[in-house]
Write a protein that holds these residues in place. Structure first.
Motif, PDB file in Angstrom:
ATOM      1  N   VAL A   1       0.853  -1.251   0.236  1.00  0.00           N
ATOM      2  CA  VAL A   1       0.181  -0.438  -0.346  1.00  0.00           C
ATOM      3  C   VAL A   1       0.748   1.357  -0.109  1.00  0.00           C
ATOM      4  CG1 VAL A   1      -1.879   1.224   1.071  1.00  0.00           C
ATOM      5  CG2 VAL A   1      -1.729  -1.378   0.833  1.00  0.00           C
ATOM      6  N   GLN A   2       1.995   1.277   0.328  1.00  0.00           N
ATOM      7  CA  GLN A   2       2.828   2.536   0.815  1.00  0.00           C
ATOM      8  C   GLN A   2       3.855   2.617  -0.774  1.00  0.00           C
ATOM      9  OE1 GLN A   2       5.847   1.134   3.695  1.00  0.00           O
ATOM     10  NE2 GLN A   2       4.730   2.341   5.297  1.00  0.00           N
ATOM     11  N   LYS A   3       3.872   1.908  -1.531  1.00  0.00           N
ATOM     12  CA  LYS A   3       5.123   1.820  -2.528  1.00  0.00           C
ATOM     13  C   LYS A   3       3.606   1.869  -3.535  1.00  0.00           C
ATOM     14  CE  LYS A   3       7.467   1.407  -6.092  1.00  0.00           C
ATOM     15  NZ  LYS A   3       9.126   1.546  -5.989  1.00  0.00           N
ATOM     16  N   SER A   4       1.991   1.748  -3.734  1.00  0.00           N
ATOM     17  CA  SER A   4       1.206   1.826  -4.490  1.00  0.00           C
ATOM     18  C   SER A   4       0.877   3.723  -4.660  1.00  0.00           C
ATOM     19  CB  SER A   4       0.039   1.501  -4.084  1.00  0.00           C
ATOM     20  OG  SER A   4      -0.357  -0.002  -3.923  1.00  0.00           O
ATOM     21  N   ARG A   5       0.999   3.985  -3.233  1.00  0.00           N
ATOM     22  CA  ARG A   5       1.135   5.467  -2.591  1.00  0.00           C
ATOM     23  C   ARG A   5       1.808   5.809  -2.819  1.00  0.00           C
ATOM     24  NH1 ARG A   5      -2.652   5.835   3.276  1.00  0.00           N
ATOM     25  NH2 ARG A   5      -4.580   5.735   2.534  1.00  0.00           N
ATOM     26  N   GLU A   6       2.630   5.834  -3.213  1.00  0.00           N
ATOM     27  CA  GLU A   6       4.132   6.677  -3.593  1.00  0.00           C
ATOM     28  C   GLU A   6       4.083   7.118  -5.102  1.00  0.00           C
ATOM     29  OE1 GLU A   6       7.582   4.626  -2.211  1.00  0.00           O
ATOM     30  OE2 GLU A   6       7.164   4.239  -0.313  1.00  0.00           O
ATOM     31  N   LEU A   7       3.505   5.606  -5.308  1.00  0.00           N
ATOM     32  CA  LEU A   7       3.352   5.709  -7.488  1.00  0.00           C
ATOM     33  C   LEU A   7       2.221   6.596  -7.650  1.00  0.00           C
ATOM     34  CD1 LEU A   7       4.735   2.595  -8.037  1.00  0.00           C
ATOM     35  CD2 LEU A   7       5.975   3.975  -8.475  1.00  0.00           C
ATOM     36  N   GLY A   8       1.377   6.781  -6.984  1.00  0.00           N
ATOM     37  CA  GLY A   8       0.104   7.835  -6.709  1.00  0.00           C
ATOM     38  C   GLY A   8      -0.612   7.164  -7.933  1.00  0.00           C
ATOM     39  N   LEU A   9      -0.781   5.340  -7.157  1.00  0.00           N
ATOM     40  CA  LEU A   9      -2.199   5.094  -7.450  1.00  0.00           C
ATOM     41  C   LEU A   9      -3.120   4.940  -6.189  1.00  0.00           C
ATOM     42  CD1 LEU A   9       0.228   1.854  -9.601  1.00  0.00           C
ATOM     43  CD2 LEU A   9      -1.364   3.601 -10.385  1.00  0.00           C
ATOM     44  N   THR A  10      -4.155   4.013  -6.679  1.00  0.00           N
ATOM     45  CA  THR A  10      -4.753   3.950  -5.629  1.00  0.00           C
ATOM     46  C   THR A  10      -5.916   2.052  -5.313  1.00  0.00           C
ATOM     47  OG1 THR A  10      -6.647   6.545  -5.980  1.00  0.00           O
ATOM     48  CG2 THR A  10      -7.508   4.574  -5.001  1.00  0.00           C
ATOM     49  N   PRO A  11      -5.007   2.124  -3.832  1.00  0.00           N
ATOM     50  CA  PRO A  11      -5.210   0.686  -3.624  1.00  0.00           C
ATOM     51  C   PRO A  11      -6.191   0.452  -3.916  1.00  0.00           C
ATOM     52  CG  PRO A  11      -3.733   0.785  -2.797  1.00  0.00           C
ATOM     53  CD  PRO A  11      -4.301   2.667  -3.038  1.00  0.00           C
ATOM     54  N   TYR A  12      -7.142  -0.954  -4.600  1.00  0.00           N
ATOM     55  CA  TYR A  12      -8.737  -0.912  -3.989  1.00  0.00           C
ATOM     56  C   TYR A  12      -7.826  -2.836  -3.913  1.00  0.00           C
ATOM     57  CZ  TYR A  12      -8.692  -3.214  -9.064  1.00  0.00           C
ATOM     58  OH  TYR A  12      -9.018  -4.057  -9.626  1.00  0.00           O
ATOM     59  N   TRP A  13      -9.260  -2.984  -3.248  1.00  0.00           N
ATOM     60  CA  TRP A  13      -9.640  -4.663  -2.722  1.00  0.00           C
ATOM     61  C   TRP A  13     -10.411  -5.694  -3.551  1.00  0.00           C
ATOM     62  CZ3 TRP A  13      -5.470  -5.710   0.887  1.00  0.00           C
ATOM     63  CH2 TRP A  13      -5.702  -6.897   1.679  1.00  0.00           C
ATOM     64  N   ASN A  14     -10.382  -6.842  -3.386  1.00  0.00           N
ATOM     65  CA  ASN A  14     -11.529  -7.398  -4.252  1.00  0.00           C
ATOM     66  C   ASN A  14     -11.296  -8.175  -3.551  1.00  0.00           C
ATOM     67  OD1 ASN A  14     -10.320  -8.131  -6.229  1.00  0.00           O
ATOM     68  ND2 ASN A  14     -10.474  -7.071  -7.935  1.00  0.00           N
ATOM     69  N   CYS A  15     -12.337  -8.718  -3.529  1.00  0.00           N
ATOM     70  CA  CYS A  15     -12.359 -10.722  -3.126  1.00  0.00           C
ATOM     71  C   CYS A  15     -13.824 -11.654  -2.968  1.00  0.00           C
ATOM     72  CB  CYS A  15     -11.309 -10.930  -1.963  1.00  0.00           C
ATOM     73  SG  CYS A  15     -12.031  -9.733  -0.253  1.00  0.00           S
ATOM     74  N   ASP A  16     -14.340 -12.878  -3.125  1.00  0.00           N
ATOM     75  CA  ASP A  16     -15.244 -12.978  -2.483  1.00  0.00           C
ATOM     76  C   ASP A  16     -15.768 -13.029  -1.797  1.00  0.00           C
ATOM     77  OD1 ASP A  16     -16.526 -15.627  -1.895  1.00  0.00           O
ATOM     78  OD2 ASP A  16     -16.240 -15.718  -4.055  1.00  0.00           O
ATOM     79  N   ALA A  17     -16.986 -12.671  -1.359  1.00  0.00           N
ATOM     80  CA  ALA A  17     -17.715 -12.577  -0.187  1.00  0.00           C
ATOM     81  C   ALA A  17     -17.672 -13.668   0.878  1.00  0.00           C
ATOM     82  CB  ALA A  17     -18.895 -12.062  -0.059  1.00  0.00           C
ATOM     83  N   GLY A  18     -17.287 -14.834   0.933  1.00  0.00           N
ATOM     84  CA  GLY A  18     -17.323 -15.699   1.758  1.00  0.00           C
ATOM     85  C   GLY A  18     -15.930 -15.974   2.141  1.00  0.00           C
ATOM     86  N   ASN A  19     -14.858 -15.214   1.164  1.00  0.00           N
ATOM     87  CA  ASN A  19     -13.602 -15.693   2.371  1.00  0.00           C
ATOM     88  C   ASN A  19     -12.969 -14.492   3.247  1.00  0.00           C
ATOM     89  OD1 ASN A  19     -10.470 -15.199   2.147  1.00  0.00           O
ATOM     90  ND2 ASN A  19     -10.122 -15.084  -0.240  1.00  0.00           N
ATOM     91  N   ASP A  20     -13.190 -14.929   4.274  1.00  0.00           N
ATOM     92  CA  ASP A  20     -13.137 -14.089   5.453  1.00  0.00           C
ATOM     93  C   ASP A  20     -11.988 -14.048   5.837  1.00  0.00           C
ATOM     94  OD1 ASP A  20     -16.375 -14.770   6.251  1.00  0.00           O
ATOM     95  OD2 ASP A  20     -15.266 -16.731   7.406  1.00  0.00           O
ATOM     96  N   ALA A  21     -10.906 -14.526   5.694  1.00  0.00           N
ATOM     97  CA  ALA A  21      -9.509 -13.797   5.916  1.00  0.00           C
ATOM     98  C   ALA A  21      -9.338 -12.928   5.039  1.00  0.00           C
ATOM     99  CB  ALA A  21      -8.149 -15.274   5.399  1.00  0.00           C
TER     100      ALA A  21
END
Length: 162
Positions: free
Chosen positions: A102-122
């Motif tokens: 996330v730190q590297k993403s922000r340094e590069l001016g990129l917006t991190p987003y998360w996608n995962c299955d609703a059932g993937n509790d971890a």
């Protein structure tokens, strides 16, 4: 989406015996060949990956323990792909390696987003710990040649199998 108010710029405590390493060509190839062969579908080569993406791994005793790679980048957004090897799970390593990502993403001016299955509790729990906020639920449709693979996935992520 990552909550803009969340600060992940604080020093990160890496457990003794572990080291954080940026993914380079040899590490990318080890990861792709031995851990996640689907990376050959995402990236044509290690050179393409290194030109367009990045990742970090936590390593101990020469062995990969937890990895956060780029699964998608475009339009100013970047999506992490996280894997922690079974014997290293539930130790906070994914949180550490994702924080570097996330730190590297922000340094590069990129917006991190998360996608995962609703059932993937971890994964959902990890996203929440990192400060990501849920924007919406989207239904997914996917196909696989092997019905056993589908059944295994549905069971793993708490879907009823009829």
């Amino acid at each position: 989406m990552l909550n803009d108010e969340v600060k992940v710029d604080n020093p990160i405590a890496v457990p003794e015996g572990y080291e954080v390493i940026p993914i380079d060509s040899p590490l990318f190839n080890i990861y792709q060949d031995k851990i996640d062969t689907t990376y050959s579908l995402l990236w044509e080569s290690d050179e393409e990956y290194l030109q367009k993406a990045f990742g970090f791994c936590l390593r101990t005793n020469g062995e990969l323990a937890s990895v956060c790679n780029t699964s998608f980048v475009g339009g100013g957004f970047i999506a992490p792909d996280i894997l922690t090897l079974k014997k290293h799970r539930r130790t906070g390593l994914a949180t550490i390696v994702c924080t570097f990502y996330v730190q590297k993403s922000r340094e590069l001016g990129l917006t991190p987003y998360w996608n995962c299955d609703a059932g993937n509790d971890a994964s959902n729990s990890l996203a929440q710990r990192l400060g990501f906020i849920k924007v919406c639920d989207l239904p997914i449709l996917w196909w696989h040649e092997n019905p056993k693979t589908i059944a295994s996935y549905l069971k793993k992520y708490h879907y009823s199998v009829d």
